[in-house]
Motif scaffolding. Structure first.
Motif, short mmCIF file in Angstrom:
data_model
loop_
_atom_site.label_atom_id
_atom_site.label_comp_id
_atom_site.label_asym_id
_atom_site.label_seq_id
_atom_site.Cartn_x
_atom_site.Cartn_y
_atom_site.Cartn_z
N VAL A 7 1.24 -1.37 -0.27
CA VAL A 7 -0.38 0.19 0.03
C VAL A 7 1.15 1.59 -0.31
O VAL A 7 2.45 1.31 0.33
CB VAL A 7 -1.25 -0.02 0.86
CG1 VAL A 7 -2.37 -1.26 1.58
CG2 VAL A 7 -0.30 -0.12 2.62
N ILE A 10 -1.66 5.40 1.72
CA ILE A 10 -2.93 6.24 2.19
C ILE A 10 -2.82 6.55 3.53
O ILE A 10 -2.21 5.96 4.12
CB ILE A 10 -3.37 3.94 2.81
CG1 ILE A 10 -3.68 3.74 0.89
CG2 ILE A 10 -4.87 4.65 3.22
CD1 ILE A 10 -4.22 3.32 0.53
N THR A 12 -4.63 5.97 6.75
CA THR A 12 -4.68 5.30 7.30
C THR A 12 -4.54 3.66 7.16
O THR A 12 -6.08 3.09 6.46
CB THR A 12 -5.75 5.78 8.64
OG1 THR A 12 -5.79 7.31 8.62
CG2 THR A 12 -6.29 4.44 9.93
N ILE A 13 -3.93 2.67 8.26
CA ILE A 13 -4.09 1.45 7.58
C ILE A 13 -4.38 0.65 8.53
O ILE A 13 -3.32 0.95 9.39
CB ILE A 13 -2.82 1.19 6.85
CG1 ILE A 13 -2.35 1.40 5.01
CG2 ILE A 13 -2.64 -0.83 6.27
CD1 ILE A 13 -1.54 2.68 5.01
N ILE A 38 4.53 -0.95 2.95
CA ILE A 38 3.52 0.50 3.47
C ILE A 38 4.66 1.57 3.17
O ILE A 38 5.97 1.76 3.77
CB ILE A 38 2.90 0.34 4.63
CG1 ILE A 38 1.76 1.49 4.65
CG2 ILE A 38 3.92 -0.25 5.96
CD1 ILE A 38 1.29 1.53 6.01
N ALA A 41 2.56 7.11 4.81
CA ALA A 41 1.34 6.90 5.05
C ALA A 41 1.02 8.09 6.62
O ALA A 41 2.12 8.11 7.04
CB ALA A 41 0.65 5.45 5.89
N ALA A 44 -0.39 3.46 11.07
CA ALA A 44 -0.91 2.54 10.58
C ALA A 44 -0.74 1.38 11.77
O ALA A 44 -0.22 1.79 12.47
CB ALA A 44 0.09 1.82 9.20
#
Length: 206
Positions: A7, A10, A12-13, A38, A41, A44
């Motif tokens: 990802v 993004i 919020t993960i 990731i 972000a 996370a």
């Protein structure tokens, strides 16, 4: 192999109840984490998850690689029987806050760095258990910490209520602290923590 979970950009993960046993990327060379990668972000988290039985050659953290993340939290998660023949098992680079809570690591081996490589501002570990963690040819068998400067937070390494058993490395069998500049300063707190049978040519525990 491009990664099971990858990802980018993004805000919020959240990953919950993820169980990965084995990997389709065994013995391959990877430029990104073949499991969970990731980038960029705000926050996370990984909760109630398990990563196990992985063996590969990854240029970055094998099970998890996080880059340019403000806050990363791992809780109630286990890592077992994971080996990266090139770098670390978990890598957090240019991360402002890394929190490890109730994390268990067993029989995990990195090459030039051990299990957790953190180039982060603040690394806080509580109830972290590391059993038989190793850096084959480098430093920091369980944790390799490099302070990363930020205007928001103080550079800090905090380890509380944790256990490191049979950690091995060239330097810093349990924990190794590195710095890119002599001007760096780190607030260090180690409390209610056990280092049992660590091995290193210098600094067996730290």
């Amino acid at each position: 192999c491009s990664g099971l979970i990858q990802v980018s950009n993004i805000p919020t993960i959240e990953v919950k109840s993820l169980n990965i046993n084995g990997s389709p990327c065994q013995k391959q060379s990877n430029l990104v984490s073949p499991v969970f990668d990731i980038q960029s972000a705000k926050s996370a988290s990984v909760t109630d998850s398990k990563f196990s039985n992985m063996d590969s050659v990854s240029n970055v953290g094998y099970a998890i690689r996080a880059f340019s993340v403000e806050t990363f939290k791992i809780s109630s998660t286990t890592f077992e029987n994971i080996q990266n023949h090139k770098d670390s098992v978990l890598e957090f680079k240019t991360v402002e806050s890394l929190v490890l809570s109730n994390v268990e690591v067993t029989n995990c081996v990195g090459q030039i760095r051990g299990v957790v490589f953190g180039e982060v501002v603040s690394l806080e570990a509580s109830n972290l258990e590391c059993f038989y963690c190793e850096s084959k040819s480098g430093n920091g068998g369980s944790i390799y910490y490099t302070p990363y400067s930020s205007e928001k937070l103080k550079t800090k390494l905090s380890i509380q209520d944790s256990v490191f058993e049979s950690s091995k490395a060239k330097l810093g069998g349990g924990v190794y602290i590195s710095s890119k500049s002599q001007a760096d300063s780190v607030e260090l707190l180690i409390k209610n923590t056990k280092f049992m049978n660590p091995e290193a040519s210098r600094g067996a525990a730290l």
